[in-house]
Design an enzyme around this catalytic site. Structure first.
Site, PDB file in Angstrom:
ATOM      1  N   HIS A  64       0.845  -1.191   0.000  1.00 56.97           N
ATOM      2  CA  HIS A  64       0.000   0.000   0.000  1.00 56.97           C
ATOM      3  C   HIS A  64       0.883   1.244   0.000  1.00 56.97           C
ATOM      4  O   HIS A  64       2.112   1.152   0.011  1.00 56.97           O
ATOM      5  CB  HIS A  64      -0.908  -0.011   1.229  1.00 56.97           C
ATOM      6  CG  HIS A  64      -1.945  -1.090   1.212  1.00 56.97           C
ATOM      7  ND1 HIS A  64      -2.812  -1.294   2.245  1.00 56.97           N
ATOM      8  CD2 HIS A  64      -2.253  -2.029   0.272  1.00 56.97           C
ATOM      9  CE1 HIS A  64      -3.613  -2.295   1.959  1.00 56.97           C
ATOM     10  NE2 HIS A  64      -3.289  -2.769   0.772  1.00 56.97           N
TER      11      HIS A  64
ATOM     12  N   GLU B 195       1.562   3.655   2.245  1.00 54.63           N
ATOM     13  CA  GLU B 195       2.411   3.964   3.389  1.00 54.63           C
ATOM     14  C   GLU B 195       3.718   3.167   3.382  1.00 54.63           C
ATOM     15  O   GLU B 195       4.801   3.752   3.480  1.00 54.63           O
ATOM     16  CB  GLU B 195       1.655   3.757   4.705  1.00 54.63           C
ATOM     17  CG  GLU B 195       0.401   4.589   4.831  1.00 54.63           C
ATOM     18  CD  GLU B 195      -0.864   3.902   4.311  1.00 54.63           C
ATOM     19  OE1 GLU B 195      -0.818   3.247   3.246  1.00 54.63           O
ATOM     20  OE2 GLU B 195      -1.902   4.034   4.976  1.00 54.63           O
TER      21      GLU B 195
ATOM     22  N   CYS C  35      -4.922   1.118   6.825  1.00 55.08           N
ATOM     23  CA  CYS C  35      -5.620  -0.132   7.117  1.00 55.08           C
ATOM     24  C   CYS C  35      -5.142  -0.704   8.449  1.00 55.08           C
ATOM     25  O   CYS C  35      -3.990  -0.557   8.838  1.00 55.08           O
ATOM     26  CB  CYS C  35      -5.447  -1.138   5.983  1.00 55.08           C
ATOM     27  SG  CYS C  35      -3.766  -1.680   5.703  1.00 55.08           S
TER      28      CYS C  35
END
Length: 152
Positions: free
Chosen positions: A51, A53, A76
């Protein structure tokens, strides 16, 4: 324009780079800022890949305590195909997290923010939220369907 708005604008621009390859995942952008300068950028990769990040964090070495992460969607909270982004931010010791919008998906809604706060990270929520909602409209729509299905 505030400093938070300026850096969130950069995160939103980064998130747009994720389309269309990231689908069905949301096109999230992340910029890491240290000393008033962007030091790393990341966006959601295709499914089963990192993802936004962790993509940004992988570009930095050393301490993250002076780093502010600007993320377009609540990180998440769960480990599914990829590890929890919220837990990764805590593990790296990021100094602050600024989030454009809370995740509307019932599986994550508020849980990512709780992980960050419980991990001692100050969180600012709602910076350029309307722009993030426009960018993430298909994801928001899908999350509403998943929410309705969960209620049945």
């Amino acid at each position: 324009m505030t400093e938070d708005e300026r850096f969130m604008t950069a995160a939103l621009q980064e998130g747009r780079k994720a389309l269309p390859a990231c689908q069905p995942n949301p096109p999230v952008g992340c910029v890491l800022v240290r000393g008033g300068k962007i030091v790393a950028r990341g966006h959601t990769q295709p499914p089963y890949r990192p993802h936004a990040e962790p993509m940004a964090m992988s570009q930095l070495d050393g301490s993250f305590s002076e780093v502010t992460a600007y993320v377009t969607l609540e990180p998440c909270s769960f480990h599914n195909r990829t590890p929890s982004c919220a837990r990764e931010l805590v593990a790296r010791g990021v100094g602050r997290v600024v989030i454009a919008m809370a995740d509307p998906h019932p599986r994550n809604r508020g849980a990512g923010v709780r992980i960050l706060v419980d991990g001692g990270i100050p969180v600012t929520l709602g910076i350029l939220e309307a722009t993030a909602q426009a960018d993430l409209a298909p994801y928001i729509w899908q999350a509403s369907l998943d929410d309705a299905a969960a209620e049945d």
